[in-house]
Design a protein around this motif. Structure first.
Motif, PDB file in Angstrom:
ATOM      1  N   PRO A  80      10.372  35.631 -21.575  1.00  0.00           N
ATOM      2  CA  PRO A  80      10.669  34.714 -20.471  1.00  0.00           C
ATOM      3  C   PRO A  80       9.660  33.815 -20.519  1.00  0.00           C
ATOM      4  O   PRO A  80       9.752  32.478 -20.105  1.00  0.00           O
ATOM      5  N   LEU A  81       8.403  33.988 -20.728  1.00  0.00           N
ATOM      6  CA  LEU A  81       7.307  32.897 -20.947  1.00  0.00           C
ATOM      7  C   LEU A  81       7.623  32.135 -21.875  1.00  0.00           C
ATOM      8  O   LEU A  81       7.581  30.800 -22.126  1.00  0.00           O
ATOM      9  N   LEU A  82       8.048  32.563 -23.092  1.00  0.00           N
ATOM     10  CA  LEU A  82       8.304  31.366 -24.282  1.00  0.00           C
ATOM     11  C   LEU A  82       9.528  30.748 -23.709  1.00  0.00           C
ATOM     12  O   LEU A  82       9.659  29.466 -24.029  1.00  0.00           O
ATOM     13  N   ALA A  83      10.466  31.248 -23.263  1.00  0.00           N
ATOM     14  CA  ALA A  83      11.766  30.450 -22.572  1.00  0.00           C
ATOM     15  C   ALA A  83      11.463  29.385 -21.783  1.00  0.00           C
ATOM     16  O   ALA A  83      11.730  28.333 -21.756  1.00  0.00           O
ATOM     17  N   PHE A  84      10.438  29.736 -20.968  1.00  0.00           N
ATOM     18  CA  PHE A  84       9.854  28.760 -19.875  1.00  0.00           C
ATOM     19  C   PHE A  84       9.147  27.806 -20.526  1.00  0.00           C
ATOM     20  O   PHE A  84       9.413  26.385 -20.032  1.00  0.00           O
ATOM     21  N   MET A  85       8.687  27.935 -21.609  1.00  0.00           N
ATOM     22  CA  MET A  85       7.950  26.729 -22.182  1.00  0.00           C
ATOM     23  C   MET A  85       8.725  25.747 -23.033  1.00  0.00           C
ATOM     24  O   MET A  85       8.541  24.632 -23.369  1.00  0.00           O
ATOM     25  N   PHE A  86       9.817  26.297 -23.458  1.00  0.00           N
ATOM     26  CA  PHE A  86      10.919  25.699 -24.267  1.00  0.00           C
ATOM     27  C   PHE A  86      11.558  25.033 -23.408  1.00  0.00           C
ATOM     28  O   PHE A  86      12.042  23.547 -23.464  1.00  0.00           O
TER      29      PHE A  86
END
Length: 605
Positions: free
Chosen positions: A321-327
């Motif tokens: 979820p954190l990486l998807a947030f950054m994307f």
């Protein structure tokens, strides 16, 4: 009803100012972010033996030097990612490092590989945990997919409850697993020292005629699957309590130390006991049975191993979820991934991860072995790009002592690049899908990004020249009869403007005549226009009429289609009525550049 079930499953909504309370301590972070890496002890050694056993039983002694090489790579990765944590304390790991130093396309490749890898992490963990259960209870073997999908559902719900609560749930079984593996290693070593090991185990250095360099490289690359999850700490730095980067670095070092000891111990015991891979019993299961017999301790170790393999997925639930947030923040994924849910987690990312991983388990029928090579390739690509990005970072900035840091990342890059190439060459039949899937993912990222740029360009105004256009208003009210819902809508329409017209679409002359009579008797002060439909379509004649109104009044009036809709008291009652109003609204909003509004009228019985 839905709201009550939601509250029961995920708890009360949390205020935005409670976000600081959701940060992780080192103890909880070690459990949440290391569960993937630590759980790989359960299958890392097994993956080495599966390859070596093709050359015969005498080849299993090669597992020891291969394990030593894996430990060396682990040390390199730990040191490298420790440097990444301090250089990029905002988190994001390989995606941020590669994007900042190697360009956006490379960053998308690294990040996209990680996103896919996290989906595979959940699928592999659920499948491996199911294997541990079916090793102890072979009768459950036919229900593997159902067990794995059920666990994914449970983990999804737990993570929707928030980072702190999921960490509290996970910490106890993770530490129980670590303790149980240490107990197993100590007891196994003691048994070996007292002469209880396999009598016919091949000696180190024994000649094996059919062992090739290709086989050894394949076994080494398989053993490197034990290193997946090492990068998770550097991706999730924002989840740590302050000082976040220092706590993350300490957690990473502790994880590396524990993983190294456990992997070494399990590999040694597997060699001393002459363990051979078995579809019905994992390596850890065989070691535990040889050490303790098939008693209480055996079943405890099998149970806690199954639990930790399931919980390994939680590393992905924390990092994805954190990486998807950054994307999403960079406009390469839908903005929905930026939204925090009731419990302050990125709920859409958690749900998306759970659904895709469950579909993957079902598609592969819970076969862990077929997923692991794809899983490992997905993480070694970001490993390599992250190390290369850090090399560029140190060379560009050249801080004090940069040469040593540059050397560490250089060794890391060359090693992980070698592993990636070995994986591709030796396991191409298992990983070829990555060469199709990753380009597709990259194309999706670019299409999403292009859409957001185009949308922003079309919505952008010039403050000095673009001003509101003041027009009159024409309101069209589609009606199906003389009802309170229609009365409610016309009352609202007349409060906006006197230029209101009602439109009725009739299928036969008798219906039309009855409607005209009722309307004349009611006389709401609004003109009724009747449209005849030969093909029993409501939308087609209505759209033609709107086209006519639009052509006549577009320069002078805003056109509003005001749709009456009654709302039933209970959701199931809505099924009993046709949903013409929903179809009209959906069609007009997608086809016409006009205002479409709904006036609800609530029923109370």
């Amino acid at each position: 009803m839905v709201s009550k079930v939601k509250r029961l499953l995920i708890g009360r909504p949390m205020k935005s100012n409670e976000l600081d309370h959701e940060k992780l301590s080192k103890v909880k972070a070690l459990a949440v972010l290391s569960s993937d890496a630590l759980s790989s002890v359960a299958y890392g050694t097994e993956q080495i033996l599966i390859v070596l056993v093709a050359a015969g039983f005498t080849a299993i002694w090669y597992s020891l030097p291969i394990a030593l090489a894996v430990l060396g790579l682990l040390a390199i990765l730990i040191l490298s990612y420790r440097q990444t944590i301090f250089a990029y304390p905002q988190g994001g790991g390989a995606y941020i490092v590669a994007k900042s130093n190697l360009g956006v396309p490379t960053g998308l490749l690294a990040g996209g590989s990680l996103l896919v890898d996290y989906i595979l992490t959940v699928a592999v963990s659920a499948s491996a945990g199911t294997d541990a259960i079916t090793s102890a209870f072979p009768g459950l073997h036919d229900h593997s997919v159902l067990i794995a999908v059920s666990v994914i559902l449970l983990l999804t719900i737990v993570n929707l409850r928030g980072v702190t609560e999921s960490a509290s749930f996970i910490a106890i079984p993770v530490y129980l697993f670590v303790v149980s593996i240490f107990v197993l290693i100590i007891a196994g070593v003691f048994k070996y020292m007292t002469g209880g090991a396999h009598a016919n185990v091949p000696e180190i250095g024994s000649a094996v005629s059919n062992v090739s360099l290709f086989l050894l490289l394949k076994a080494f690359s398989s053993g490197c699957s034990a290193l997946t999850g090492v990068e998770a700490v550097s991706n999730a730095i924002p989840n740590f309590k302050a000082p976040a980067e220092k706590n993350a670095a300490k957690t990473l070092m502790m994880m590396g130390l524990i993983l190294g000891i456990m992997f070494t111990g399990i590999t040694l015991l597997a060699y001393w006991y002459g363990v051979m891979p078995d579809e019905k019993a994992t390596v850890v299961s065989q070691i535990a049975e040889s050490t303790f017999g098939r008693g209480g301790l055996y079943f405890f170790i099998q149970g806690i191993t199954a639990v930790i393999l399931f919980l390994a997925a939680n590393t992905a639930y924390s990092a994805f979820p954190l990486l998807a947030f950054m994307f999403a923040k960079d406009k390469y994924l839908p903005h929905a991934f930026m939204v925090r849910g009731d419990r302050l987690g990125f709920s859409n990312g958690i749900i998306f991860l759970g659904v895709l991983s469950a579909l993957l388990v079902a598609a592969f029928h819970g076969n862990t072995e077929s997923l692991i090579p794809l899983y490992a390739v997905g993480v070694f690509i970001p490993f390599t790009l992250s190390q290369l990005g850090m090399m560029v970072h140190w060379y560009k900035d050249r801080p004090k002592g940069w040469q040593n840091k540059f050397a560490v990342n250089t060794v890391g890059m060359l090693t992980t690049l070698t592993i990636t190439l070995i994986f591709i060459i030796t396991k191409f039949s298992s990983v070829w899908m990555a060469f199709i899937f990753l380009p597709v993912v990259m194309i999706v990222f670019h299409r999403i990004h292009g859409h957001y740029l185009n949308t922003a360009d079309q919505l952008r105004i010039c403050p000095s020249t673009d001003k509101p256009c003041i027009k009159g208003s024409t309101v069209v009210v589609p009606v199906a009869g003389v009802t309170r819902a229609v009365l409610h809508s016309i009352s609202y329409a007349k409060s906006l403007t006197e230029n209101v017209v009602a439109v009725y679409v009739g299928f036969d002359e008798e219906e039309i005549h009855k409607m005209e009579q009722k309307w004349e008797e009611w006389n709401p002060g609004v003109r009724l226009i009747v449209l005849r439909s030969r093909y029993r379509s409501i939308i087609r004649p209505l759209v033609k009429f709107i086209d006519t109104v639009e052509w006549k009044t577009a320069s002078t009036d805003h056109i509003t289609i005001l749709i009456p809709q009654f709302i039933t008291k209970h959701w199931w009652q809505a099924i009993l009525h046709n949903q013409t109003s929903l179809f009209i609204r959906s069609y007009l909003m997608n086809q016409k550049d006009i205002v479409v509004a709904t006036v609800p009228y609530h029923l109370h019985k």
